[in-house]
Design an enzyme around this catalytic site. Structure first.
Site, PDB file in Angstrom:
ATOM      1  N   HIS A 231      22.855   7.801 -12.590  1.00 12.79           N
ATOM      2  CA  HIS A 231      23.519   8.833 -11.774  1.00 12.79           C
ATOM      3  C   HIS A 231      22.644  10.061 -11.654  1.00 12.79           C
ATOM      4  CE1 HIS A 231      27.686   7.132 -13.015  1.00 12.79           C
ATOM      5  NE2 HIS A 231      27.208   6.537 -11.962  1.00 12.79           N
ATOM      6  N   CYS A 528      11.292  -3.714  -0.470  1.00  8.86           N
ATOM      7  CA  CYS A 528      12.542  -2.972  -0.262  1.00  8.86           C
ATOM      8  C   CYS A 528      13.104  -2.424  -1.569  1.00  8.86           C
ATOM      9  CB  CYS A 528      13.591  -3.846   0.418  1.00  8.86           C
ATOM     10  SG  CYS A 528      14.083  -5.298  -0.541  1.00  8.86           S
TER      11      CYS A 528
END
Length: 596
Positions: A231, A528
């Protein structure tokens, strides 16, 4: 196990790639007093960690303070039976209050910050741990002790599960501390507002804390724990502030100490020379201003084209990415659209969702990944088995074996979306390990008129990329999982964050091998994973010969701007030099010396 499964689903809707939440538990109220550097790291000491968000900042350290004691309930005797109902009501009210505050903050936040807060609010009201606490209270346990016991129960279970679920442990601790504080009439935990621009250093940071930071006052983050997908990392990217995680020795740096955080090199320098530090900050600021001016397309200084694409998880993210110079979508994570779905969405419903992304990038390349479910992203309708090691279990394309028709219905929906929008998508399968699996997927995709490719996330697939390319039209390298499986290290583990650094030479060697196979076959190979979001590493990948780089929308301009400043030969020189190194730190250093 049902309760655990339910909580699992409730939490993982916000992953590192979508919102990706973090491991953390500071939950704090007062800043600690400034402490002299005596007996702490000496001036000039350089601490090393894992770089997450580039940039350089020089400022004093602030630290979350210690919570006032919240364990008074642990010494209370068991409740008499006639008091238990009232205690249960008191507990329910406290949990509801905490959830309400978090939802209110979410409503006033935007983007990833809002989603992080909303996810934490959902966790505060999750029936799994609430039910465990209520059961204890009904048996006579005081509310505070019941909360501690229930949370400890789920912390143990989540830790054993590993992966993203282990990362949820800090979220649970954060909720525990907030609810216990409410039960004891204490102030809500949190990081206080500094009086001047400061650098927040902590063991780790609760999602609710990072989501509420003011980037004008908290100008950089450094944590002892956490990883590139925590986070803390996600919010730092949104705020655009430098961030370094897994910093060894950071706990010994006191509040008030002046430090230089370099989010590109992954260092925290304690007490640096002030003049040199301010010059470094000014140089980084100039680089950021240059990046902000880049408007695409992706091309090196001498004209070599490399498509710079965006990673998205839904239509809203695609529309936001369209506001950047991104030339298309290199990764559409479809499973993130359905994490809270009890039943498999109908073909038409899926087609509508996929159409939003295709419409946002009308006329541009869009690569749609089929459901990458399992492990840390279970789907209720996929019927995942309980596994001792989910990361090595039935996940990605493997879920199709036990769910007849699931993959074909998704391919049908993707094809329908392409027809509706007039923007034919490319489609790729995750977790391919063999050429046989690649052929099976390609045959099914072509049946629906789609351009098939696969992700290279498993070392076996990289080693046999030439044989896989006999069956598919393109490859896309997912460096997050490739690093995890190559290094035998959980990518969510703070303790192993240096092993899962995408700069690890072993990982880059597999990337280079895959790209070479693509060049020999005359087929495109893109990246990616998180590696593509690192401007310096993006240049190295270009030197290997990748044809596209797909990153979070927030990283698109920095990547494109860096490519525009170097030549293809510089990229190739850096790539060759990196492959001769023996550590991630050396690889990063040698690339920096070649590319600047």
């Amino acid at each position: 196990m049902w309760v655990l499964r339910q909580i699992n689903v409730d939490i993982v809707g916000f992953t590192p790639e979508c919102v990706d939440l973090s491991t953390v538990s500071c939950n704090l109220v007062h800043m600690t007093a400034s402490i002299p550097l005596t007996s702490h790291p000496t001036a000039g000491t350089v601490l090393h960690g894992v770089p997450v968000v580039g940039g350089v900042q020089y400022a004093p350290v602030i630290r979350p303070g210690k919570l006032p004691s919240t364990d008074v309930g642990d010494t209370m005797p068991d409740l008499a039976e006639d008091r238990r109902a009232a205690e249960n009501e008191r507990f329910a009210a406290a949990a509801a209050t905490v959830a309400g505050r978090l939802r209110e903050r979410a409503a006033h936040a935007t983007g990833a910050a809002s989603e992080v807060l909303a996810a934490t609010a959902t966790l505060a009201q999750d029936r799994g741990w609430l039910g465990a606490a209520e059961k204890r209270i009904k048996e006579g346990t005081p509310a505070v002790r019941a909360v501690n016991g229930a949370i400890d129960q789920f912390i143990e279970m989540f830790t054993k599960l590993g992966g993203l679920m282990a990362e949820r442990v800090t979220d649970l601790r954060d909720i525990r501390d907030r609810v216990v504080a409410e039960l004891n009439g204490l102030p809500e935990p949190g990081v206080p507002l500094p009086d001047e621009p400061s650098i927040l250093c902590a063991e780790d940071l609760a999602p609710a804390d990072t989501a509420g930071l003011d980037p004008a006052l908290v100008v950089a983050l450094a944590t002892t724990l956490g990883g590139p997908t925590s986070h803390t990392a996600i919010i730092a990217r949104q705020l655009g502030i430098p961030c370094v995680v897994a910093v060894a020795g950071l706990d010994d740096v006191p509040a008030g100490a002046m430090v230089l955080v370099d989010g590109t090199r992954g260092t925290v320098t304690v007490g640096p020379d002030e003049v040199s530090a301010r010059e470094a900050v000014a140089e980084a600021k100039r680089a950021a201003e240059t990046a902000a001016q880049w408007s695409g397309p992706g091309v090196t200084a001498d004209g070599h084209a490399v498509a710079v694409l965006a990673n998205v998880q839904d239509g809203a993210a695609a529309r936001a990415a369209r506001q950047t110079p991104a030339e298309g979508v290199g990764l559409f994570r479809t499973e993130l659209c359905f994490l809270n779905s009890d039943t498999e969405p109908a073909v038409d419903e899926q087609a509508t969702i996929y159409s939003e992304v295709l419409e946002a990038f009308a006329g541009n390349k869009v690569v749609i990944r089929t459901l990458d479910a399992g492990s840390d992203k279970p789907l209720k309708f996929a019927g995942h088995p309980d596994e001792a090691n989910p990361a090595l279990g039935v996940r990605g394309v493997r879920i199709a074996a036990n769910n007849p028709g699931l993959l074909d219905r998704q391919l049908e929906a993707i094809a329908a979306a392409g027809q509706r929008t007039g923007n034919p998508p490319w489609v790729m399968a995750p977790m391919i390990a063999t050429a046989e699996e690649a052929k099976s997927f390609a045959d099914r995709a072509r049946t629906h008129g789609l351009t098939p490719g696969v992700m290279i996330e498993v070392p076996a697939a990289a080693l046999l990329a030439d044989r896989i390319l006999e069956h598919v039209d393109f490859l896309s390298i997912g460096t997050n999982d490739l690093a995890q499986y190559t290094m035998a290290a959980d990518r969510m583990s703070a303790e192993l964050a240096t092993l899962t650094d995408p700069w690890q030479p072993a990982v880059l060697a597999l990337v280079a091998m895959t790209v070479n196979a693509g060049a020999a076959a005359g087929k495109p190979v893109g990246v990616c994973g998180e590696a593509a979001a690192d401007p310096l590493l993006a240049c190295v990948l270009t030197g290997f010969g990748v044809t596209s780089l797909s990153a979070a929308a927030a990283a698109v301009q920095a990547v494109g701007a860096k490519l525009a400043q170097v030549t293809l030969q510089q990229c190739r020189d850096a790539a060759e030099a990196v492959l001769r190194t023996a550590s991630a730190a050396d690889a990063r250093a040698v690339a920096m010396s070649v590319l600047g």
